[in-house]
Design an enzyme around this catalytic site. Structure first.
Site, PDB file in Angstrom:
ATOM      1  N   ILE A 100      -6.646   6.973 -13.230  1.00 60.68           N
ATOM      2  CA  ILE A 100      -7.432   7.636 -12.166  1.00 60.68           C
ATOM      3  C   ILE A 100      -6.735   7.560 -10.816  1.00 60.68           C
ATOM      4  O   ILE A 100      -7.224   8.066  -9.819  1.00 60.68           O
ATOM      5  CB  ILE A 100      -8.861   7.040 -12.065  1.00 60.68           C
ATOM      6  CG1 ILE A 100      -8.783   5.520 -11.896  1.00 60.68           C
ATOM      7  CG2 ILE A 100      -9.688   7.452 -13.271  1.00 60.68           C
ATOM      8  CD1 ILE A 100     -10.140   4.888 -11.625  1.00 60.68           C
ATOM      9  N   GLY A 101      -5.607   6.932 -10.764  1.00 55.13           N
ATOM     10  CA  GLY A 101      -4.909   6.872  -9.481  1.00 55.13           C
ATOM     11  C   GLY A 101      -3.598   6.154  -9.613  1.00 55.13           C
ATOM     12  O   GLY A 101      -3.280   5.566 -10.646  1.00 55.13           O
ATOM     13  N   PHE A 124       1.268  -0.312  -5.953  1.00 57.12           N
ATOM     14  CA  PHE A 124       1.156  -1.447  -6.858  1.00 57.12           C
ATOM     15  C   PHE A 124       1.380  -1.023  -8.310  1.00 57.12           C
ATOM     16  O   PHE A 124       1.953  -1.736  -9.100  1.00 57.12           O
ATOM     17  CB  PHE A 124      -0.239  -2.046  -6.676  1.00 57.12           C
ATOM     18  CG  PHE A 124      -0.559  -3.182  -7.582  1.00 57.12           C
ATOM     19  CD1 PHE A 124      -0.062  -4.453  -7.316  1.00 57.12           C
ATOM     20  CD2 PHE A 124      -1.377  -2.998  -8.693  1.00 57.12           C
ATOM     21  CE1 PHE A 124      -0.370  -5.506  -8.139  1.00 57.12           C
ATOM     22  CE2 PHE A 124      -1.682  -4.062  -9.516  1.00 57.12           C
ATOM     23  CZ  PHE A 124      -1.176  -5.321  -9.251  1.00 57.12           C
ATOM     24  N   VAL A 164      -3.756   2.999 -11.637  1.00 56.17           N
ATOM     25  CA  VAL A 164      -5.137   2.535 -11.727  1.00 56.17           C
ATOM     26  C   VAL A 164      -5.810   3.258 -12.889  1.00 56.17           C
ATOM     27  O   VAL A 164      -5.706   4.482 -13.013  1.00 56.17           O
ATOM     28  CB  VAL A 164      -5.903   2.822 -10.412  1.00 56.17           C
ATOM     29  CG1 VAL A 164      -7.303   2.256 -10.474  1.00 56.17           C
ATOM     30  CG2 VAL A 164      -5.151   2.264  -9.210  1.00 56.17           C
ATOM     31  N   LYS A 205      -6.367  -1.981 -11.928  1.00 53.26           N
ATOM     32  CA  LYS A 205      -5.116  -1.672 -11.227  1.00 53.26           C
ATOM     33  C   LYS A 205      -4.038  -2.533 -11.862  1.00 53.26           C
ATOM     34  O   LYS A 205      -4.034  -3.757 -11.714  1.00 53.26           O
ATOM     35  CB  LYS A 205      -5.313  -2.027  -9.746  1.00 53.26           C
ATOM     36  CG  LYS A 205      -4.286  -1.521  -8.805  1.00 53.26           C
ATOM     37  CD  LYS A 205      -4.847  -1.656  -7.395  1.00 53.26           C
ATOM     38  CE  LYS A 205      -3.781  -1.887  -6.371  1.00 53.26           C
ATOM     39  NZ  LYS A 205      -4.337  -2.169  -5.057  1.00 53.26           N
ATOM     40  N   ASP A 207      -3.552  -0.711   6.253  1.00 50.32           N
ATOM     41  CA  ASP A 207      -3.278   0.572   5.612  1.00 50.32           C
ATOM     42  C   ASP A 207      -4.564   1.384   5.506  1.00 50.32           C
ATOM     43  O   ASP A 207      -4.897   1.900   4.441  1.00 50.32           O
ATOM     44  CB  ASP A 207      -2.622   0.356   4.252  1.00 50.32           C
ATOM     45  CG  ASP A 207      -1.878   1.597   3.775  1.00 50.32           C
ATOM     46  OD1 ASP A 207      -1.616   2.502   4.617  1.00 50.32           O
ATOM     47  OD2 ASP A 207      -1.565   1.684   2.574  1.00 50.32           O
TER      48      ASP A 207
END
Ligand SMILES: *[C@@H]1O[C@H](CO)[C@@H](O)[C@H](O)[C@H]1NC(C)=O
Ligand SMILES: *[C@@H]1O[C@H](CO)[C@@H](O)[C@H](O)[C@H]1NC(C)=O
Ligand SMILES: *[C@@H]1O[C@H](CO)[C@@H](O)[C@H](O)[C@H]1NC(C)=O
Ligand SMILES: *[C@@H]1O[C@H](CO)[C@@H](O)[C@H](O)[C@H]1NC(C)=O
Ligand SMILES: *[C@@H]1O[C@H](CO)[C@@H](O)[C@H](O)[C@H]1NC(C)=O
Ligand SMILES: *[C@@H]1O[C@H](CO)[C@@H](O)[C@H](O)[C@H]1NC(C)=O
Ligand SMILES: *[C@@H]1O[C@H](CO)[C@@H](O)[C@H](O)[C@H]1NC(C)=O
Ligand SMILES: *[C@@H]1O[C@H](CO)[C@@H](O)[C@H](O)[C@H]1NC(C)=O
Ligand SMILES: *[C@@H]1O[C@H](CO)[C@@H](O)[C@H](O)[C@H]1NC(C)=O
Length: 897
Positions: free
Chosen positions: A588-589, A593, A596, A610, A708
């Site tokens: 989903i993302g 890092f 996700v 994640k 951020d």
């Protein structure tokens, strides 16, 4: 101390006086009754009372014994200053930059019956003019200086030096021509030592109207070595001869009595301990008709030949003067007959001036401004003379800067409880260096002038307990909100803080949907490149949590933190992750890092997993730091950590699932849900995100800086509740005493605080900046760094429109005008404050939260009353759409960075 005697006598006027006033002349007879004036019989000049020039002192007549008919009337009375160390006259209507001669006269005349002649100092502005040592009660003492006015006032101050109260009999000001004493400029002033009409036998001085500048030319004392020559002819001067020595003065001359001897003028410096600099002016004209004779002479100054073989012209004035001031303790001007001459040397007139260095005065603009303030409020106090200088006479209620090389500036003004009435003086806005202004406890009425908001350094403004009306100017509101100004306005019954809370008639435009010509909204997608840049920068980042066990985030700020993730975070193993995510079925993302994935816990709770990718820059240490951090951070507007996984193969964080994705997706129109976010939803999102950040900054000890903040890191839950995500870059402050930490730049282009960018110093205000950018995106629907290449950063694009009071052109057209304009304006103002270039100017997140709440309540009020919230529609849209487009083109700056 050489004093000029004033040999004035009544009724001895040779010239017919021109009656009345000469332009710019000020002639003051000190000590006569207020409003009284008279034409002087000798000069025809109008003498006026000093009441309008001075606020202190008392009038006296000299003792009867001294009131003789031959005494000029100016000296019959005087003003004395028994109280206060410094008392000043203010000569007004001065032309800054012009030269002025100022003359003061003193006759004691035992006015106080004490038979004690005083000694005191006189100053012109901040410059010591003379020490008046009065020691003969029946003598008239005079002193004269020539100055270049540096402000529109000249202050003449009498200073009590402990030898009896100062007094003054006459004060005269004469504007001089610019061609006179050309070497005089603002950096110095001339103290007149002597001015002689050589060869004159008159027992009075020559002055106005013979002398256009009213210089006083005195006859020299009788000198047995000299003889007098005189003529009744008119002595001319060249048209460009600025000295304009009167013919009356030039038609007499002194010459040595004995053949072959010279004319000598000798004198000593004013103060032999500190030799000064002097200018010498000699004036010559031949007044005898020479047939077979010649008059040629040499001029020596202190033994050195100054002028060789000079021969004055017949009935024409010649001037000889020092171009540079000369330094000496004694002077010896010797005029000797040259060998070839048949006649002795002559001298018609002479002037000597001591040249003194001007002291540093208060900045001229400040003086003019404070004088205006003084006049509008009739302030008395000790407000006399230069406001700041010397420091022991600084006006009460004022504080001045003193940098040494720069003119002092007024930095603080306290007029609290001073009985002020009327409006706030606009001139206060001209005190450019003002930091503190206290006008509290007066009877001031009318509006708060905008000019106060323009004062760049104002930090403290107290207007409380007055009768002020209207609203606080926007600039002041902004500065008060962003913490750069402490503003007190209480106890003003008719004063309201913001114009929205009093009257709602701000003239603004709201967008009109131009259906046919509307440019299709550019749907902006997240700038992948931005991520790439960030990842590169991340290599430099040194993320550290310091001493985790001592860090703490309070739950005090959390109101209803009753979500499902209150429990201590769980620890998972890789196998769990596989199960939860159904073998990483749905990504989903993607972030710095790693990827996700969507997942579901055993109880059906949706989560986001994640998973650190092998190539991630984020090391194990940083990963653990984030996990540690997240376990302590609990707030409804922060994405919660459900748990984490750390085993030899994998590192992963498990978060609560945010069903509605990121704010960025919504603003870019990438969500499946049709329709843009309404303004009220955007406001709620902004408020919620702000609350999350506020908690990190204020609810955590030490504070946590997110570093951020951006629309992709603001996630929306199923119910569109906003939560801040991605703590990977968060930086924890190590110590309360540190106000910033130095760190390599991290963050996302378009959101990075410029101050942080340039200084590497990070503090909470860096997040505030980024939040401001997010807020602008919410208002405009545009990305921080839009794809339209030449538009520049969102701040550069929006600011000019707002500055012109035009918000209509920047508001997201997709909101279709469904908003309260006041509320959008307010939000825009907040965004602008947040994105101010320096951290100190920006509000804190707590301020932002407060203001956003106000904003939201405006919007809610609007909805409740069911008025059409497009109340700006019938207000002018101003120019045609074409015109606006032109303006817009013109304001497009170069792209950011
Ligand atoms: C002087 O004149 C002013 C204005 O004309 C007036 O207000 C004031 O009372 C006068 N003062 C005296 C002492 O007459
Ligand atoms: C002074 O002289 C002028 C010009 O003659 C006249 O107008 C004015 O009234 C006189 N002033 C006084 C106080 O006598
Ligand atoms: C000077 O001070 C005395 C005593 O305080 C006072 O009576 C007098 O009025 C003052 N004079 C002036 C001109 O202020
Ligand atoms: C000075 O003398 C004049 C006239 O002789 C008089 O009117 C005035 O009141 C006196 N002033 C003072 C301060 O005594
Ligand atoms: C004081 O001055 C007067 C007039 O200027 C003069 O006649 C007198 O001699 C002087 N007195 C002293 C003591 O110098
Ligand atoms: C003022 O005059 C002095 C000497 O004549 C000169 O050195 C100086 O530069 C002048 N200053 C200005 C500001 O003109
Ligand atoms: C001034 O000189 C004139 C003669 O020129 C004379 O009559 C007069 O008395 C003198 N005045 C004084 C005050 O000495
Ligand atoms: C003044 O200067 C002249 C010429 O330089 C010299 O002859 C004379 O002695 C000097 N006088 C004094 C008093 O120094
Ligand atoms: C003001 O200060 C100066 C030096 O700074 C000093 O010489 C002078 O005496 C002071 N004057 C008073 C009245 O205190």
């Amino acid at each position: 101390m050489a004093m000029i005697g004033f040999f004035l006598a009544l009724g001895l006027s040779a010239a017919v006086p021109v009656r009345g006033q000469q332009p710019g002349f000020i002639s003051i007879d000190c000590g006569i009754a207020e409003n009284f004036s008279y034409n002087n019989s000798l000069t025809g000049l109008l003498y006026v009372s000093d009441a309008q020039f001075v606020e202190t002192g008392e009038n006296h007549n000299i003792s009867n014994d001294f009131q003789t008919s031959s005494l000029p009337v100016q000296n019959w009375n005087l003003r004395s200053f028994p109280n206060g160390t410094r008392n000043c006259y203010t000569l007004k209507n001065i032309q800054k930059g012009n030269k002025y001669m100022i003359r003061a006269g003193f006759m004691y005349g035992n006015y106080d019956g004490q038979n004690r002649e005083p000694q005191f100092d006189i100053y012109a502005g901040v410059n010591h003019w003379a020490t008046m040592n009065i020691n003969n009660a029946s003598s008239i003492y005079g002193t004269e200086i020539t100055v270049v006015a540096s402000v529109n006032f000249i202050f003449v101050c009498l200073v009590d030096t402990g030898f009896g109260p100062p007094f003054i009999s006459t004060l005269e000001l004469r504007p001089l021509g610019n061609d006179l004493y050309k070497s005089l400029n603002e950096s110095s002033y001339f103290h007149n030592i002597l001015r002689y009409d050589m060869g004159s036998t008159a027992n009075r001085s020559t002055r106005y109207p013979d002398d256009v500048y009213d210089r006083m030319w005195f006859a020299t004392a009788f000198n047995p070595a000299w003889t007098s020559l005189n003529s009744s002819a008119n002595i001319n001067h060249q048209p460009n001869d600025g000295f304009e020595v009167p013919s009356m003065v030039m038609r007499t001359a002194a010459a040595p009595k004995d053949d072959g001897s010279s004319l000598q003028i000798l004198g000593a410096a004013q103060d032999e301990n500190s030799p000064s600099k002097y200018h010498i002016f000699l004036y010559f004209a031949e007044i005898e008709l020479l047939r077979n004779q010649s008059r040629i002479f040499d001029i020596y100054l202190n033994g050195n030949l100054w002028v060789d073989a000079f021969s004055p012209r017949y009935l024409e004035t010649d001037n000889i003067f020092t171009e540079e001031p000369l330094s000496f303790e004694r002077y010896n001007i010797t005029i000797s007959e040259a060998a070839e001459s048949t006649l002795p040397p002559i001298l018609n007139a002479i002037e000597i001036y001591e040249v003194k260095q001007s002291g540093m005065e208060t900045d001229g603009g400040d003086v003019d401004a404070i004088m205006e303030v003084k006049a509008s409020y009739q302030v008395k106090k000790n407000w006399m003379g230069d406001p700041c200088v010397p420091t022991n006479f600084t006006w009460h209620g004022l504080n001045c800067s003193s940098s040494g090389s720069e003119p002092p500036r007024i930095i603080s003004l306290n007029l609290a409880h001073s009985g002020l009435t009327g409006e706030i003086a606009a001139a206060l806005g001209n005190l450019e260096s003002l930091r503190n202004l206290d006008l509290s406890g007066n009877n001031l009425s009318g509006p708060v002038p905008d000019a106060l908001g323009e004062l760049p350094y104002l930090e403290f403004l107290n207007l409380s307990s007055n009768q002020l009306t209207g609203s606080i100017p926007r600039s002041l509101q902004e500065r008060s909100k962003n913490g750069s100004l402490k503003l007190s306005i209480e106890n003003n019954p008719d004063l309201c803080y913001a114009s929205d809370s009093c009257e709602r008639h701000r003239k603004i435009s709201v967008p009109i949907i131009i259906v046919l010509s509307a440019v299709p909204v550019v749907l902006l997608v997240v700038a992948i490149s931005a991520w790439m840049i960030r990842r590169k920068q991340q290599e430099l980042a040194t993320v550290s949590t310091g001493k985790p066990e001592r860090e703490l985030c309070s739950s005090g700020l959390v109101k209803d933190n009753n979500g499902p993730f209150q429990l201590e975070s769980q620890q998972f193993i890789y196998k769990d992750l596989v199960r939860i995510t159904k073998n990483f079925e749905r990504a989903i993302g993607k972030g710095g890092f790693g990827t996700v994935y969507y997942g579901e816990l055993g109880d059906g709770t949706q989560v986001a997993v994640k998973l650190r990718s092998q190539s991630s820059m984020q090391g194990t240490k940083e990963f653990l730091a984030e996990a540690q951090l997240l376990t302590r951070v609990h707030h409804r507007n922060l994405v919660s950590l459900v748990g984490y996984c750390k085993d030899e193969n994998s590192l992963a964080l498990v978060y609560e699932y945010m069903a509605q994705g990121s704010l960025q997706e919504h603003l870019a129109g990438k969500t499946s849900k049709p329709g843009a976010l309404h303004w009220i939803e955007r406001l709620r999102i902004a408020l919620e995100a702000a609350q999350g950040l506020e908690y990190l900054h204020k609810g955590c000890r030490p504070p946590i800086i997110h570093r951020d903040v951006k629309t992709t890191n603001i996630l929306l839950s199923h119910g569109r509740e906003a939560k801040i995500a991605d703590f990977g870059l968060s930086k924890v402050f190590q110590s309360d005493t540190l106000t910033h930490v130095s760190t390599a730049i991290v963050g996302t282009p378009g959101y990075v605080d410029p101050e942080y960018y340039y200084t590497y110093q990070l503090n909470e205000k860096s997040d505030v900046f980024s939040f401001g950018v997010v807020l602008l995106e919410l208002i405009t629907g545009q990305a921080a760094l839009p794809k339209i290449p030449d538009r520049g950063h969102i701040i550069q694009w929006v600011r000019p429109w707002l500055a012109r009071g035009d918000i209509g052109n920047v508001v997201d057209k997709r909101m279709e005008g469904q908003y309260d304009t006041n509320s959008v304006w307010k939000a825009a103002e907040i965004a602008m404050q947040c994105t101010l270039p320096t951290a100190i100017q920006r509000p804190t997140m707590s301020d932002v939260v407060m203001q956003l709440k106000d904003c939201l309540s405006l919007e809610l009020a609007c909805e409740r009353t069911e008025i059409l919230c497009m109340d700006g529609l019938n207000i002018s849209y101003g120019d045609s759409a074409e015109g606006d487009a032109e303006v817009m083109k013109a304001t497009l700056g170069p792209s950011a960075r």
